[in-house]
Design a protein around this motif. Structure first.
Motif, PDB file in Angstrom:
ATOM      1  N   UNK A  45      98.449 -30.492  18.635  1.00 25.07           N
ATOM      2  CA  UNK A  45      98.479 -29.055  18.333  1.00 25.07           C
ATOM      3  C   UNK A  45      98.467 -28.830  16.822  1.00 25.07           C
ATOM      4  N   UNK A  46      99.276 -29.645  16.098  1.00 27.09           N
ATOM      5  CA  UNK A  46      99.439 -29.407  14.662  1.00 27.09           C
ATOM      6  C   UNK A  46      98.261 -29.952  13.846  1.00 27.09           C
ATOM      7  N   UNK A  47      97.574 -30.945  14.396  1.00 27.96           N
ATOM      8  CA  UNK A  47      96.448 -31.525  13.655  1.00 27.96           C
ATOM      9  C   UNK A  47      95.113 -30.919  14.054  1.00 27.96           C
ATOM     10  N   UNK A  48      95.122 -30.037  15.022  1.00 24.30           N
ATOM     11  CA  UNK A  48      93.867 -29.479  15.526  1.00 24.30           C
ATOM     12  C   UNK A  48      93.313 -28.443  14.545  1.00 24.30           C
ATOM     13  N   UNK A  49      92.029 -28.535  14.261  1.00 25.71           N
ATOM     14  CA  UNK A  49      91.385 -27.596  13.336  1.00 25.71           C
ATOM     15  C   UNK A  49      90.508 -26.637  14.141  1.00 25.71           C
ATOM     16  N   UNK A  50      90.909 -25.370  14.249  1.00 25.21           N
ATOM     17  CA  UNK A  50      90.152 -24.418  15.088  1.00 25.21           C
ATOM     18  C   UNK A  50      88.707 -24.218  14.614  1.00 25.21           C
ATOM     19  N   UNK A  51      88.432 -24.553  13.357  1.00 24.99           N
ATOM     20  CA  UNK A  51      87.087 -24.302  12.820  1.00 24.99           C
ATOM     21  C   UNK A  51      86.076 -25.359  13.281  1.00 24.99           C
ATOM     22  N   UNK A  52      86.559 -26.507  13.730  1.00 30.44           N
ATOM     23  CA  UNK A  52      85.645 -27.589  14.111  1.00 30.44           C
ATOM     24  C   UNK A  52      85.411 -27.618  15.619  1.00 30.44           C
ATOM     25  N   UNK A  53      84.356 -28.350  16.012  1.00 27.80           N
ATOM     26  CA  UNK A  53      84.076 -28.499  17.444  1.00 27.80           C
ATOM     27  C   UNK A  53      84.925 -29.647  17.994  1.00 27.80           C
ATOM     28  N   UNK A  54      84.322 -30.659  18.602  1.00 30.77           N
ATOM     29  CA  UNK A  54      85.119 -31.737  19.218  1.00 30.77           C
ATOM     30  C   UNK A  54      85.881 -32.549  18.163  1.00 30.77           C
ATOM     31  N   UNK A  55      87.154 -32.799  18.462  1.00 29.73           N
ATOM     32  CA  UNK A  55      88.009 -33.530  17.519  1.00 29.73           C
ATOM     33  C   UNK A  55      88.722 -34.684  18.210  1.00 29.73           C
ATOM     34  N   UNK A  56      89.338 -35.539  17.393  1.00 20.87           N
ATOM     35  CA  UNK A  56      90.051 -36.739  17.889  1.00 20.87           C
ATOM     36  C   UNK A  56      89.111 -37.605  18.751  1.00 20.87           C
ATOM     37  N   UNK A  57      87.821 -37.598  18.391  1.00 22.40           N
ATOM     38  CA  UNK A  57      86.836 -38.306  19.231  1.00 22.40           C
ATOM     39  C   UNK A  57      87.020 -39.816  19.117  1.00 22.40           C
ATOM     40  N   UNK A  58      87.003 -40.489  20.261  1.00 23.44           N
ATOM     41  CA  UNK A  58      87.061 -41.959  20.282  1.00 23.44           C
ATOM     42  C   UNK A  58      85.935 -42.451  21.170  1.00 23.44           C
ATOM     43  N   UNK A  59      85.266 -43.515  20.716  1.00 20.26           N
ATOM     44  CA  UNK A  59      84.138 -44.011  21.507  1.00 20.26           C
ATOM     45  C   UNK A  59      84.159 -45.524  21.516  1.00 20.26           C
ATOM     46  N   UNK A  60      83.952 -46.104  22.708  1.00 13.74           N
ATOM     47  CA  UNK A  60      83.874 -47.564  22.820  1.00 13.74           C
ATOM     48  C   UNK A  60      82.908 -47.893  23.954  1.00 13.74           C
ATOM     49  N   UNK A  61      82.266 -49.050  23.885  1.00 15.01           N
ATOM     50  CA  UNK A  61      81.345 -49.450  24.949  1.00 15.01           C
ATOM     51  C   UNK A  61      82.134 -49.661  26.236  1.00 15.01           C
ATOM     52  N   UNK A  62      81.529 -49.289  27.370  1.00 13.77           N
ATOM     53  CA  UNK A  62      82.204 -49.448  28.657  1.00 13.77           C
ATOM     54  C   UNK A  62      81.277 -50.176  29.630  1.00 13.77           C
ATOM     55  N   UNK A  63      80.186 -49.518  30.037  1.00 13.71           N
ATOM     56  CA  UNK A  63      79.185 -50.206  30.872  1.00 13.71           C
ATOM     57  C   UNK A  63      77.840 -50.009  30.179  1.00 13.71           C
ATOM     58  N   UNK A  64      77.554 -50.848  29.158  1.00 10.51           N
ATOM     59  CA  UNK A  64      76.363 -50.603  28.330  1.00 10.51           C
ATOM     60  C   UNK A  64      75.061 -50.577  29.130  1.00 10.51           C
ATOM     61  N   UNK A  65      74.975 -51.389  30.205  1.00  7.27           N
ATOM     62  CA  UNK A  65      73.720 -51.425  30.974  1.00  7.27           C
ATOM     63  C   UNK A  65      73.401 -50.074  31.606  1.00  7.27           C
ATOM     64  N   UNK A  66      74.450 -49.307  31.951  1.00  8.92           N
ATOM     65  CA  UNK A  66      74.229 -47.981  32.550  1.00  8.92           C
ATOM     66  C   UNK A  66      74.217 -46.871  31.495  1.00  8.92           C
ATOM     67  N   UNK A  67      74.582 -47.237  30.277  1.00 12.70           N
ATOM     68  CA  UNK A  67      74.675 -46.212  29.240  1.00 12.70           C
ATOM     69  C   UNK A  67      75.954 -45.407  29.337  1.00 12.70           C
ATOM     70  N   UNK A  68      76.975 -45.970  30.004  1.00 10.77           N
ATOM     71  CA  UNK A  68      78.261 -45.276  30.113  1.00 10.77           C
ATOM     72  C   UNK A  68      79.213 -45.823  29.051  1.00 10.77           C
ATOM     73  N   UNK A  69      79.927 -44.928  28.397  1.00 10.53           N
ATOM     74  CA  UNK A  69      80.858 -45.376  27.358  1.00 10.53           C
ATOM     75  C   UNK A  69      82.215 -44.704  27.554  1.00 10.53           C
ATOM     76  N   UNK A  70      83.233 -45.323  26.955  1.00  9.04           N
ATOM     77  CA  UNK A  70      84.559 -44.700  26.938  1.00  9.04           C
ATOM     78  C   UNK A  70      84.523 -43.722  25.770  1.00  9.04           C
ATOM     79  N   UNK A  71      84.251 -42.459  26.086  1.00 14.05           N
ATOM     80  CA  UNK A  71      84.017 -41.472  25.038  1.00 14.05           C
ATOM     81  C   UNK A  71      84.904 -40.263  25.327  1.00 14.05           C
TER      82      UNK A  71
END
Length: 354
Positions: A45-71
């Motif tokens: 709540x305190x770190x959220x910036x209302x002016x920006x779109x998606x925040x705290x984004x994290x991305x990691x490979x999950x099932x690369x053959x299907x193009x699915x990621x932990x996003x």
């Protein structure tokens, strides 16, 4: 975000090692971990910036053959629903202290799995990940109703399962269609929602995908005439189950409309026929839910039918397709989550005393 998402699962792993015979330790640990889950979500709540779109984004490979990621990532809507989930989850688990006396360990284990699933739905930015979380919510909720519910718990839990599964299957077909369209157009396999947004679809294709999504989300909302599982599930579920069901699970449907149906399928969502159908169903839900509430002798059913009525306002606001309608809908979703959750707690107090 991953810390917020995985705190209940980490708590679950520890819970598995606590002996079932030590009921007090099981209760204490479950309450501590749900409280920690709420506390670790507060910095968002305190770190959220209302002016920006998606925040705290994290991305990691999950099932690369299907193009699915932990996003995962959240915007304003996601933030509100994540905070609602962590708060209500904590209160629901706390409210079970005296209410649940048998098979405690399983009860709290299911609740922690449910919490992770609900948080994942509001954080996922990958369609396959979203669907996995969406489905993972069904199983613990089914068992919570089926094992610790009222007299007709078997009927209510099966009905809940069948309705939501049929909706989910149709939604998954819509997701797969989108996925393969994107694959044909770009030769890149991806379940990333941002990538699928750029897929070119004819208005006919959008129409079919829209209705596939619509059934999945409308069952969850629940919109008239897909609502009939709700009064049974609410009435038979234990108090904490009713609280979570009303406060958070129903919001997964309205969230789906806001996150997927409208941005992914703008032509179908703007179609006057679609708007007319959704608006009429919403208005029937508002009036019918309110009239049905007036007739109830069972308090839980009264609150359940009032939810059908309240969420009619939410879907009507979304498909007004203007900023005021959508903002009002989001506000009403959060308000409904708080007020109806508390109403179920009050009913629960009376149920237990009587």
């Amino acid at each position: 975000l991953s810390i917020v998402l995985l705190t209940p699962l980490a708590g679950l792993l520890v819970l598995l090692f606590i002996p079932s015979s030590n009921a007090r330790a099981v209760k204490l640990w479950a309450n501590v971990i749900s409280c920690v889950g709420f506390l670790v979500s507060l910095p968002l709540v305190f770190q959220f910036d209302p002016a920006k779109d998606f925040q705290f984004v994290e991305k990691a490979a999950w099932i690369p053959t299907l193009g699915a990621s932990y996003n995962i990532g959240i915007d304003g809507l996601g933030l509100l629903l994540v905070m609602l989930t962590t708060l209500i989850g904590f209160i629901a688990i706390l409210s079970s202290w005296n209410a649940i006396q048998e098979r405690l360990k399983e009860y709290y284990a299911f609740f922690l799995v449910l919490q992770t699933g609900m948080l994942g739905v509001f954080m996922a930015r990958d369609f396959l990940l979203f669907f996995v979380f969406w489905e993972s919510v069904l199983v613990p909720m089914y068992f919570i109703i089926a094992i610790w519910g009222g007299q007709r718990r078997g009927y209510a839990s099966i009905k809940f399962m069948i309705y939501t599964l049929i909706g989910s299957v149709l939604m998954f077909l819509g997701i797969l269609f989108l996925y393969f369209q994107h694959l044909n157009q770009t030769t890149v396999a991806s379940f990333d929602i941002a990538d699928l947004m750029r897929t070119q679809l004819t208005s006919g294709q959008q129409w079919w995908i829209f209705w596939a999504f619509f059934v999945g989300f409308a069952v969850k909302v629940p919109m008239f005439p897909f609502h009939t599982w709700l009064p049974d599930a609410h009435t038979e579920a234990p108090t904490a189950g009713s609280v979570v069901l009303a406060s958070v699970l129903l919001k997964m449907g309205t969230y789906g409309f806001l996150r997927f149906s409208i941005p992914l399928l703008p032509d179908a969502a703007k179609d006057p026929k679609v708007i007319a159908i959704v608006s009429v169903l919403s208005i029937i839900g508002i009036v019918y839910g309110a009239l049905a509430s007036l007739m109830q002798k069972d308090w839980k059913k009264l609150v359940a039918y009032s939810s059908v009525s309240h969420l009619g306002f939410c879907t009507l606001g979304i498909f007004a397709l203007n900023p005021a309608g959508i903002s009002g809908s989001i506000l009403q979703q959060i308000n409904h989550g708080i007020s109806t959750g508390m109403l179920f707690l009050i009913v629960g107090v009376v149920y237990e005393r009587r």
